[in-house]
Design a protein around this motif. Structure first.
Motif, short mmCIF file in Angstrom:
data_model
loop_
_atom_site.label_atom_id
_atom_site.label_comp_id
_atom_site.label_asym_id
_atom_site.label_seq_id
_atom_site.Cartn_x
_atom_site.Cartn_y
_atom_site.Cartn_z
N HIS A 1 0.82 -1.21 0.00
CA HIS A 1 0.00 0.00 0.00
C HIS A 1 0.86 1.26 0.00
O HIS A 1 0.49 2.26 -0.61
N GLY B 1 1.99 1.53 -3.56
CA GLY B 1 0.86 1.98 -4.38
C GLY B 1 0.58 3.46 -4.16
O GLY B 1 0.31 4.19 -5.12
N ALA C 1 0.67 6.34 -6.94
CA ALA C 1 -0.51 7.16 -7.19
C ALA C 1 -0.20 8.64 -6.96
O ALA C 1 -0.59 9.50 -7.75
N SER D 1 -4.00 6.40 0.66
CA SER D 1 -3.81 5.01 0.23
C SER D 1 -3.53 4.12 1.45
O SER D 1 -3.65 2.90 1.37
N TYR E 1 -8.67 4.97 -3.81
CA TYR E 1 -9.06 3.93 -4.77
C TYR E 1 -7.89 3.00 -5.08
O TYR E 1 -8.09 1.82 -5.37
N THR E 2 -6.67 3.55 -5.02
CA THR E 2 -5.50 2.69 -5.21
C THR E 2 -5.48 1.59 -4.15
O THR E 2 -5.22 0.43 -4.44
N HIS E 3 -5.81 1.98 -2.92
CA HIS E 3 -5.88 1.00 -1.84
C HIS E 3 -6.92 -0.08 -2.13
O HIS E 3 -6.66 -1.26 -2.02
#
Ligand SMILES: [Zn+2]
Length: 173
Positions: A6, A9, A13, A46, A154-156
């Protein structure tokens, strides 16, 4: 997805949103502070959904939040401090992978809190003569942060497999 995933990510992001905002001319190319703040916002969101469970990551996150609140108090940015405070309690209101992992939460939460925050600031900034034009003016400098927040969140969810982007993959939740 684990914490490391995360973080990674969130960094990706954040970099994408910051680079995009700079490329589109919403952030000046030499304004590194804003670029870092935009990327930091995406990273924050995230990691945010998994604050609903006790972990080492959660503890470090709250240590960071603690320092942020101290700093915001020091520079007397009480509006932002309140916003950060409210945000950080939110995940603790539900069980693990509860509402923070719902597909519409990012939009509703960031939208609602963002609007309230802007309204607050507008009221402070234009005490007697409040109107929605002023809110609009304030919002213009901030919407990149909303995008960053929503993108990070939303990446999470994506990394947690809340969206079936990999149809053949196993779904763990
Ligand atoms: Zn999660």
């Amino acid at each position: 997805m684990n914490f490391k995933g995360h973080v990674l990510g969130g960094i990706v992001a954040g970099s994408v949103v910051a680079a995009g905002a700079t490329y589109l001319g919403h952030v000046a190319p030499d304004d590194l502070t804003t670029q870092a703040a935009v990327a930091g916002t995406a990273l924050f969101f995230s990691l945010f959904p998994d604050l609903d469970t006790a972990s080492v990551a959660q503890r470090w996150f709250f240590r960071g939040v603690f320092c942020t609140l101290l700093y915001l108090g020091w520079i007397e940015d009480y509006e932002l401090a309140t916003l950060v405070g409210i945000l950080c309690v939110l995940p603790l209101l539900d069980h693990h992978r509860g509402w923070t992992h719902s597909k519409i939460s990012p939009f509703i939460t960031v939208g609602l809190l963002g609007t309230t925050y802007e309204y607050w600031r507008a009221r402070q900034a234009f005490l007697g003569e409040f109107n929605w034009d002023n809110v609009h003016t304030l919002l213009e400098g901030h919407w990149v942060f909303f995008i960053a927040g929503i993108a990070g969140w939303y990446t999470h969810l994506l990394l947690d497999g809340r969206f079936k982007v990999f149809p053949t993959g196993q779904d763990h939740h």
